[in-house]
Structure formats: structure tokens, C-alpha cells
Design a protein around this motif. Sequence first.
Motif, PDB file in Angstrom:
ATOM      1  N   CYS A  88       0.813  -1.216   0.000  1.00 34.76           N
ATOM      2  CA  CYS A  88       0.000   0.000   0.000  1.00 34.76           C
ATOM      3  C   CYS A  88       0.846   1.266   0.000  1.00 34.76           C
ATOM      4  O   CYS A  88       0.605   2.197  -0.780  1.00 34.76           O
ATOM      5  N   TYR A  89       1.820   1.311   0.907  1.00 32.51           N
ATOM      6  CA  TYR A  89       2.492   2.574   1.213  1.00 32.51           C
ATOM      7  C   TYR A  89       3.933   2.674   0.713  1.00 32.51           C
ATOM      8  O   TYR A  89       4.507   3.765   0.745  1.00 32.51           O
ATOM      9  N   CYS A  90       4.505   1.577   0.273  1.00 29.53           N
ATOM     10  CA  CYS A  90       5.944   1.575  -0.045  1.00 29.53           C
ATOM     11  C   CYS A  90       6.223   1.132  -1.469  1.00 29.53           C
ATOM     12  O   CYS A  90       7.244   0.489  -1.749  1.00 29.53           O
ATOM     13  N   THR A  91       5.314   1.461  -2.388  1.00 27.27           N
ATOM     14  CA  THR A  91       5.530   1.146  -3.799  1.00 27.27           C
ATOM     15  C   THR A  91       5.307   2.397  -4.636  1.00 27.27           C
ATOM     16  O   THR A  91       4.800   3.410  -4.167  1.00 27.27           O
ATOM     17  N   GLY A  92       5.697   2.301  -5.899  1.00 31.58           N
ATOM     18  CA  GLY A  92       5.544   3.437  -6.810  1.00 31.58           C
ATOM     19  C   GLY A  92       6.470   4.570  -6.424  1.00 31.58           C
ATOM     20  O   GLY A  92       7.669   4.376  -6.210  1.00 31.58           O
ATOM     21  N   ALA A  93       5.924   5.781  -6.304  1.00 30.93           N
ATOM     22  CA  ALA A  93       6.720   6.951  -5.923  1.00 30.93           C
ATOM     23  C   ALA A  93       6.852   7.096  -4.419  1.00 30.93           C
ATOM     24  O   ALA A  93       7.594   7.960  -3.941  1.00 30.93           O
ATOM     25  N   ASN A  94       6.145   6.269  -3.655  1.00 30.03           N
ATOM     26  CA  ASN A  94       6.117   6.404  -2.195  1.00 30.03           C
ATOM     27  C   ASN A  94       7.218   5.590  -1.519  1.00 30.03           C
ATOM     28  O   ASN A  94       7.584   4.507  -1.989  1.00 30.03           O
ATOM     29  N   TRP A  95       7.701   6.123  -0.395  1.00 33.20           N
ATOM     30  CA  TRP A  95       8.755   5.472   0.378  1.00 33.20           C
ATOM     31  C   TRP A  95       8.342   5.355   1.838  1.00 33.20           C
ATOM     32  O   TRP A  95       7.526   6.146   2.325  1.00 33.20           O
ATOM     33  N   CYS A  96       8.945   4.374   2.522  1.00 31.30           N
ATOM     34  CA  CYS A  96       8.584   4.110   3.916  1.00 31.30           C
ATOM     35  C   CYS A  96       9.788   4.082   4.840  1.00 31.30           C
ATOM     36  O   CYS A  96      10.884   3.642   4.465  1.00 31.30           O
TER      37      CYS A  96
END
Length: 296
Positions: A88-96
Amino acid sequence: MSRASLLLAFAPLAAAALLVAPDASATNYSLWIHGRNTGTATKAGTYTDFSYWGSSATAAGINKKAVNWDGKSHISEQNFRIRNALDCYCTGANWCYIAAHSAGDAQIGYALDKFGGSTRSIKNASPAADGTCGNAGGTQTGWNIKWVDVASGAGGGSELANIGAWAVSDALTDDLKTATMRALYDHNQTRGIWFDMFAGAKGTLYSATLAGQDDEAVGYHSTGGVSVTGGFCNAGDLFCDGTLTAGTAATSNGKQKWSYHNVALVDTSEQYNHYANGAWAGIIAPVRTDMVNFAK
């Protein structure tokens, strides 16, 4: 070794990472993965339920999300909850940024070893009630994770599980036996992601069965990311196998830490126990501070 020191030591890697850095539209998230939880159940798949940790109003890193699972089943059976959150939160342009406590250490370690090299669908960061997110289009390998902070990591297991000190029948206790947990996944395979270990040492008399220094539930061999079991202590303590060192260096008696495991805090003042106590307390407190300061 401090986070700043690590960044300097691995500046070439950081420079290479800039070549594939996420674009300006990226969103950063702070994911909190809890540990064993046989008391008040958290709401699995609900990313706003911080009841394991403390008040949801407390600062705990940018865009904080609670990664909830049942806290009592085998790691392998509940790991899909962690993977759902990472997708949900750590793919594509998003980082965790990841923070984990106790058996949450094993959950993220297991996910990275077993699935960190797999193809993941890029998600839209808009979770449904079951904790899954819709496809945003495209795929990638593994997840975008900056680093992992670990409060009292149980990735090396606990002697309390070995002797049945937890008088319960949950499957997770079987996983937490030292030999079982250390064989459950490859702790050296973090996909190049750093685990910063925060090791507490405020033990009690009933935890005397734990090897070396402990925080009432887990010993330094596990919380310090040491690749073998043993009685590791603070410098100057008697009747120990060796001293747990800060940073990535081996213990004083030459026992290596797992790859990409860095001890960020050795509790030489013996002030931190294992428990959140519903108030972000114990060894969780310095991890929360680190997340507030650096997960931005």
C-alpha cells in the motif's frame, strides 16, 4: 554507530540511490509493526489503530500508520498483513520508514527475505477495510524502504519461549523459541536495508533465565542482532560471554552481527524495559524519538 555516521560511511551507496530517487510527488510514510499481543487485540488491517503503542495523537514519524496483525499466530501465517501494508504505502513513488517492536522485527525480516525480491503491484495508498489497496498501474521489485528501526527485536528469539515461561498456547510462542526463530528466515537477507537495533537492559529477577543482559522479555543476543545466541552484556558486567558493542562491530568475544544490522542504542544505564505500557514507553520511547527526528 550513529545514523549520521552510517550515512557518511555509505555515501557512495547514497549517491547511487539518488539516480533512482522518487520524484517530487512522492509521499513518505512511517509504518509501525507491533509484536506479540495476546491481550487487547489490535484491529488487523486498520492502519489508524495505535492501541498497542499508546495515544494515536502522539508524534511518531511522518504520516504514521499502524501495521496490525493478530499478534499470536505463526509469523508465516500473518505476514500477509505486513506485505499488504508495504504494498500500500511503499511502492511506486512512495517510500517508507519502518519501526518494529519485538516480534515485529521478525515480521519485517521475514517479509524482506521471503518476498523482498518478488514482483509487487504498485498500489494507490488508499486502503480498503481489509487493509489492501487498489492497483495504481505497473509493477516493481520489492518495496521502497529507507531503513528499519527496531525496538527490542525478537528476531533471534527468547529463552522465555524455550522454557514455556509464557503459559499460553499461541503459535507465535513456538516461533519465538531461539532455535526456531533463527532458522525461520535468512536474517542476513535484508535487501540492503539497514536495521537499527535499540537494545534495552532493564531486566528483573524473573527474567534471569534470559541469557546476558535483557529487558524482561528478550536478551541482547536478539535485540542486538547478534548472529548467534549467547550471554551478551554491558561493558564491565560479570559472568557474560561478551560485551554487546554499538554499531556494526562484533561483540567483544568476536561474535558477528547479522548483515546490515547496526546497534543504535545499547542500554548501558539499564533504564529501558520491553513494554509500551500504552504510553509509547520502555525501549519504544527512544525509537519513537528517532522516528520523529529522522522519519520525515
